[in-house]
Write a protein that holds these residues in place. Structure first.
Motif, PDB file in Angstrom:
ATOM      1  N   LYS A   1      25.124  26.961 -10.478  1.00 39.02           N
ATOM      2  CA  LYS A   1      24.493  25.683 -10.140  1.00 39.02           C
ATOM      3  C   LYS A   1      25.178  25.066  -8.927  1.00 39.02           C
ATOM      4  CE  LYS A   1      22.288  21.792 -12.281  1.00 39.02           C
ATOM      5  NZ  LYS A   1      22.028  21.070 -13.511  1.00 39.02           N
ATOM      6  N   VAL A   2      24.351  24.686  -7.965  1.00 42.32           N
ATOM      7  CA  VAL A   2      24.813  23.976  -6.778  1.00 42.32           C
ATOM      8  C   VAL A   2      24.558  22.491  -7.000  1.00 42.32           C
ATOM      9  CG1 VAL A   2      22.604  24.251  -5.572  1.00 42.32           C
ATOM     10  CG2 VAL A   2      24.682  23.945  -4.243  1.00 42.32           C
ATOM     11  N   TYR A   3      25.400  21.642  -6.430  1.00 42.51           N
ATOM     12  CA  TYR A   3      25.179  20.208  -6.563  1.00 42.51           C
ATOM     13  C   TYR A   3      23.880  19.823  -5.842  1.00 42.51           C
ATOM     14  CZ  TYR A   3      29.997  20.106  -8.215  1.00 42.51           C
ATOM     15  OH  TYR A   3      31.155  20.321  -8.925  1.00 42.51           O
ATOM     16  N   PRO A   4      23.100  18.924  -6.434  1.00 42.69           N
ATOM     17  CA  PRO A   4      21.781  18.580  -5.868  1.00 42.69           C
ATOM     18  C   PRO A   4      21.811  18.120  -4.415  1.00 42.69           C
ATOM     19  CG  PRO A   4      21.971  17.691  -8.082  1.00 42.69           C
ATOM     20  CD  PRO A   4      23.334  18.232  -7.703  1.00 42.69           C
ATOM     21  N   ASP A   5      22.879  17.456  -4.005  1.00 52.26           N
ATOM     22  CA  ASP A   5      22.943  16.982  -2.620  1.00 52.26           C
ATOM     23  C   ASP A   5      23.601  17.990  -1.678  1.00 52.26           C
ATOM     24  OD1 ASP A   5      25.492  16.742  -3.687  1.00 52.26           O
ATOM     25  OD2 ASP A   5      25.921  14.845  -2.680  1.00 52.26           O
ATOM     26  N   GLN A   6      23.842  19.214  -2.166  1.00 50.99           N
ATOM     27  CA  GLN A   6      24.539  20.225  -1.368  1.00 50.99           C
ATOM     28  C   GLN A   6      23.700  21.479  -1.097  1.00 50.99           C
ATOM     29  OE1 GLN A   6      27.633  19.877   0.082  1.00 50.99           O
ATOM     30  NE2 GLN A   6      27.407  17.753  -0.568  1.00 50.99           N
ATOM     31  N   HIS A   7      22.405  21.425  -1.344  1.00 50.27           N
ATOM     32  CA  HIS A   7      21.548  22.597  -1.131  1.00 50.27           C
ATOM     33  C   HIS A   7      21.660  23.136   0.296  1.00 50.27           C
ATOM     34  CE1 HIS A   7      18.539  21.505  -4.594  1.00 50.27           C
ATOM     35  NE2 HIS A   7      19.792  21.600  -5.019  1.00 50.27           N
ATOM     36  N   ASP A   8      21.534  22.251   1.272  1.00 50.26           N
ATOM     37  CA  ASP A   8      21.579  22.690   2.664  1.00 50.26           C
ATOM     38  C   ASP A   8      22.944  23.257   3.034  1.00 50.26           C
ATOM     39  OD1 ASP A   8      18.927  21.949   3.027  1.00 50.26           O
ATOM     40  OD2 ASP A   8      19.442  20.008   3.933  1.00 50.26           O
ATOM     41  N   GLU A   9      24.004  22.628   2.555  1.00 46.89           N
ATOM     42  CA  GLU A   9      25.349  23.107   2.864  1.00 46.89           C
ATOM     43  C   GLU A   9      25.607  24.471   2.217  1.00 46.89           C
ATOM     44  OE1 GLU A   9      29.057  23.242   4.649  1.00 46.89           O
ATOM     45  OE2 GLU A   9      27.339  21.946   5.077  1.00 46.89           O
ATOM     46  N   TYR A  10      25.149  24.653   0.991  1.00 48.96           N
ATOM     47  CA  TYR A  10      25.295  25.948   0.311  1.00 48.96           C
ATOM     48  C   TYR A  10      24.610  27.039   1.133  1.00 48.96           C
ATOM     49  CZ  TYR A  10      25.278  29.488  -3.349  1.00 48.96           C
ATOM     50  OH  TYR A  10      25.471  30.658  -4.043  1.00 48.96           O
ATOM     51  N   HIS A  11      23.398  26.760   1.565  1.00 45.31           N
ATOM     52  CA  HIS A  11      22.635  27.715   2.369  1.00 45.31           C
ATOM     53  C   HIS A  11      23.359  28.000   3.692  1.00 45.31           C
ATOM     54  CE1 HIS A  11      18.803  28.849   4.653  1.00 45.31           C
ATOM     55  NE2 HIS A  11      19.064  29.827   3.805  1.00 45.31           N
ATOM     56  N   LYS A  12      23.834  26.954   4.353  1.00 47.77           N
ATOM     57  CA  LYS A  12      24.544  27.098   5.623  1.00 47.77           C
ATOM     58  C   LYS A  12      25.781  27.980   5.471  1.00 47.77           C
ATOM     59  CE  LYS A  12      26.960  24.211   9.062  1.00 47.77           C
ATOM     60  NZ  LYS A  12      28.325  24.698   8.883  1.00 47.77           N
ATOM     61  N   ARG A  13      26.557  27.735   4.442  1.00 47.76           N
ATOM     62  CA  ARG A  13      27.792  28.503   4.252  1.00 47.76           C
ATOM     63  C   ARG A  13      27.509  29.980   4.013  1.00 47.76           C
ATOM     64  NH1 ARG A  13      32.266  24.579   1.359  1.00 47.76           N
ATOM     65  NH2 ARG A  13      31.808  22.778   2.676  1.00 47.76           N
ATOM     66  N   HIS A  14      26.422  30.277   3.337  1.00 45.29           N
ATOM     67  CA  HIS A  14      26.085  31.686   3.122  1.00 45.29           C
ATOM     68  C   HIS A  14      25.485  32.332   4.376  1.00 45.29           C
ATOM     69  CE1 HIS A  14      27.023  30.886  -1.044  1.00 45.29           C
ATOM     70  NE2 HIS A  14      27.080  32.199  -1.200  1.00 45.29           N
ATOM     71  N   ASN A  15      24.804  31.551   5.187  1.00 45.00           N
ATOM     72  CA  ASN A  15      24.304  32.079   6.464  1.00 45.00           C
ATOM     73  C   ASN A  15      25.450  32.394   7.416  1.00 45.00           C
ATOM     74  OD1 ASN A  15      21.595  32.086   5.855  1.00 45.00           O
ATOM     75  ND2 ASN A  15      21.208  30.071   6.740  1.00 45.00           N
ATOM     76  N   GLU A  16      26.590  31.753   7.192  1.00 45.63           N
ATOM     77  CA  GLU A  16      27.773  31.962   8.020  1.00 45.63           C
ATOM     78  C   GLU A  16      28.859  32.713   7.237  1.00 45.63           C
ATOM     79  OE1 GLU A  16      28.717  27.922   9.106  1.00 45.63           O
ATOM     80  OE2 GLU A  16      26.941  27.763  10.406  1.00 45.63           O
TER      81      GLU A  16
END
Length: 106
Positions: free
Chosen positions: A9-24
């Motif tokens: 589970k990712v924090y609801p306000d961290q979806h974009d950051e989670y995606h960004k970190r995996h893209n990098e």
């Protein structure tokens, strides 16, 4: 080949950051995963619930289990801890899923 699936589970306000970190994804993290038998790794996000569904294909379970003890993996857990639910050692809180059906083209 071994297939594994689990949820996190990712924090609801961290979806974009989670995606960004995996893209990098760090090159050393990618190399370590592949060196430990990773064939394929996919993560999907359910935006409504913030659940992550992960699907892996591996060469060997025992070799894969060793990824948790690597320095790069521990650093990745520390890096990801601010954006998702974690255990006291910063490993992701995860729940394995049982495969109940599989079909593939021969």
């Amino acid at each position: 080949m071994i297939r594994k699936a689990f949820v996190m589970k990712v924090y609801p306000d961290q979806h974009d950051e989670y995606h960004k970190r995996h893209n990098e994804l760090w090159p050393e993290m990618e190399s370590m995963l592949k060196a430990h038998g990773l064939i394929q790794y996919n993560i999907y996000l359910d935006k409504e619930t913030s659940f992550l569904f992960a699907y892996l294909e591996l060469e060997d379970d025992n070799n894969w289990d060793k990824t948790a003890t690597t320095d790069v993996n521990k650093r990745w857990w520390d890096f990801m801890a601010p954006v998702m639910e974690t255990n006291p050692d910063n490993s992701p809180v995860s729940r394995d899923l049982l495969e109940v059906f599989h079909l593939e083209k021969e």
